[in-house]
Each structure stands twice: as structure tokens, then as C-alpha cells.
Design a protein around this motif. Structure first.
Motif, short mmCIF file in Angstrom:
data_model
loop_
_atom_site.label_atom_id
_atom_site.label_comp_id
_atom_site.label_asym_id
_atom_site.label_seq_id
_atom_site.Cartn_x
_atom_site.Cartn_y
_atom_site.Cartn_z
N VAL A 1 0.85 -1.19 0.00
CA VAL A 1 0.00 0.00 0.00
C VAL A 1 0.88 1.24 0.00
O VAL A 1 2.04 1.18 0.40
N ASP A 2 0.33 2.37 -0.43
CA ASP A 2 1.04 3.63 -0.36
C ASP A 2 0.91 4.15 1.07
O ASP A 2 -0.21 4.32 1.56
N GLU A 3 2.03 4.39 1.74
CA GLU A 3 1.99 4.79 3.15
C GLU A 3 1.19 6.07 3.37
O GLU A 3 0.36 6.14 4.28
N SER A 4 1.41 7.08 2.56
CA SER A 4 0.71 8.36 2.74
C SER A 4 -0.80 8.18 2.63
O SER A 4 -1.57 8.69 3.44
N GLU A 5 -1.22 7.46 1.61
CA GLU A 5 -2.64 7.23 1.40
C GLU A 5 -3.24 6.41 2.55
O GLU A 5 -4.33 6.70 3.04
N PHE A 6 -2.50 5.44 3.00
CA PHE A 6 -2.96 4.57 4.07
C PHE A 6 -3.12 5.34 5.39
O PHE A 6 -4.15 5.25 6.05
N VAL A 7 -2.10 6.11 5.76
CA VAL A 7 -2.15 6.88 7.01
C VAL A 7 -3.23 7.95 6.93
O VAL A 7 -3.98 8.16 7.89
N ALA A 8 -3.35 8.61 5.79
CA ALA A 8 -4.40 9.62 5.63
C ALA A 8 -5.78 8.98 5.80
O ALA A 8 -6.68 9.58 6.42
N GLY A 9 -5.95 7.79 5.29
CA GLY A 9 -7.22 7.08 5.45
C GLY A 9 -7.52 6.77 6.91
O GLY A 9 -8.66 6.90 7.37
N ARG A 10 -6.49 6.38 7.65
CA ARG A 10 -6.68 6.11 9.09
C ARG A 10 -7.07 7.38 9.83
O ARG A 10 -7.93 7.37 10.70
N MET A 11 -6.41 8.50 9.48
CA MET A 11 -6.74 9.77 10.13
C MET A 11 -8.19 10.16 9.82
O MET A 11 -8.92 10.60 10.71
N HIS A 12 -8.58 9.96 8.58
CA HIS A 12 -9.95 10.29 8.18
C HIS A 12 -10.96 9.42 8.94
O HIS A 12 -12.01 9.91 9.38
N ASP A 13 -10.64 8.14 9.11
CA ASP A 13 -11.52 7.24 9.89
C ASP A 13 -11.69 7.74 11.31
O ASP A 13 -12.80 7.73 11.85
N HIS A 14 -10.61 8.19 11.93
CA HIS A 14 -10.69 8.71 13.30
C HIS A 14 -11.57 9.95 13.35
O HIS A 14 -12.37 10.10 14.28
N LEU A 15 -11.42 10.82 12.39
CA LEU A 15 -12.25 12.03 12.35
C LEU A 15 -13.72 11.69 12.18
O LEU A 15 -14.59 12.30 12.80
N ARG A 16 -14.00 10.72 11.34
CA ARG A 16 -15.37 10.34 11.05
C ARG A 16 -16.08 9.80 12.30
O ARG A 16 -17.27 9.94 12.45
N HIS A 17 -15.32 9.21 13.22
CA HIS A 17 -15.90 8.63 14.43
C HIS A 17 -15.90 9.59 15.61
O HIS A 17 -16.44 9.27 16.66
N ALA A 18 -15.33 10.76 15.46
CA ALA A 18 -15.28 11.74 16.55
C ALA A 18 -16.63 12.46 16.66
O ALA A 18 -17.26 12.76 15.64
N SER A 19 -17.04 12.76 17.89
CA SER A 19 -18.30 13.50 18.06
C SER A 19 -18.14 14.95 17.62
O SER A 19 -19.11 15.57 17.21
N ASP A 20 -16.93 15.50 17.70
CA ASP A 20 -16.67 16.87 17.26
C ASP A 20 -15.38 16.89 16.44
O ASP A 20 -14.30 17.19 16.95
#
Length: 120
Positions: free
Chosen positions: A70-89
Motif C-alpha cells: 500500500v502507499d503509506e501516505s494514502e494509508f495513514v491519511a485514510g486512518r486519520m480520516h476514519d478517526h475524524l469520522r468517528h469523533a463526536s466533534d
């Protein structure tokens, strides 16, 4: 069967693998990881990453040579986005994240947000 998100050591192994040019043997990764986890622990993590199709492996003698799949940048960015999506704020999370950036990281973020051709 749903896979759990990556654990901390899995993320560290992926980052170490990327730092070694995307290809390494288990022993090279052990040396690169903080706390020098056991060889068998890193092997187990690599096996899991292989099952998740995040790394490929090629047998070289008695060992495997692991390669990022996998592309590291794309993978880590996806993980960050997942965390944001699950945050209440998500805005608060982003604000706190930005506050922890180094001066260089903040400067790079400003460059990215300004986009190509825009002046500071």
C-alpha cells in the motif's frame, strides 16, 4: 468476518517498513522499532499484515522479504480520516491536532492548504 483496525505495533511496523524503502526482513524491522520488540512478535505482526494484504512477502532462503503493498501516505491519511469520522466533534479534534504540530509541520500544512500557485 470484519477485521479490527490496525494496532499500534502494526502501524509502527508499516512505518518502519516505509522508512526502509518499502522492503525489509524481520530482523531489519526489529532493529528499527522503538523498544526492540521480540523477533517473534514482529513476525506475528508481519503475518497479520500479510493476511490483511498490506504487505507482500517473498521467501529468501529461510526467511521472508516483506514489501509494502500500500502507499503509506494514502494509508495513514485514510486512518486519520476514519478517526475524524468517528469523533463526536471533528472540528475540535482537528484543532487539537493542529496545536500539536511542529513549526515545520504547521508550515507544510499551510502550504498544502494554500494550494499550488497561492501566496502566503
Amino acid at each position: 468476518m470484519t477485521r479490527r483496525p490496525l494496532g499500534q505495533l502494526e502501524a509502527e511496523v508499516l512505518a518502519a517498513l516505509a522508512g526502509l524503502g518499502g522492503t525489509a526482513r524481520t530482523a531489519e524491522l526489529v532493529e528499527r522499532l522503538a523498544g526492540k520488540p521480540a523477533y517473534t512478535t514482529v513476525n506475528t505482526v508481519l503475518h497479520r499484515l500479510h493476511e490483511k494484504k498490506l504487505v507482500t512477502r517473498t521467501r529468501t532462503g529461510r526467511n521472508y522479504l516483506y514489501r509494502l503493498a500500500v502507499d503509506e501516505s494514502e494509508f495513514v491519511a485514510g486512518r486519520m480520516h476514519d478517526h475524524l469520522r468517528h469523533a463526536s466533534d471533528p472540528g475540535d479534534v482537528l484543532s487539537r491536532f493542529v496545536q500539536t504540530l511542529s513549526t515545520d509541520e504547521a508550515h507544510r500544512l499551510r502550504e498544502i492548504l494554500n494550494g499550488p500557485g497561492d501566496d502566503d
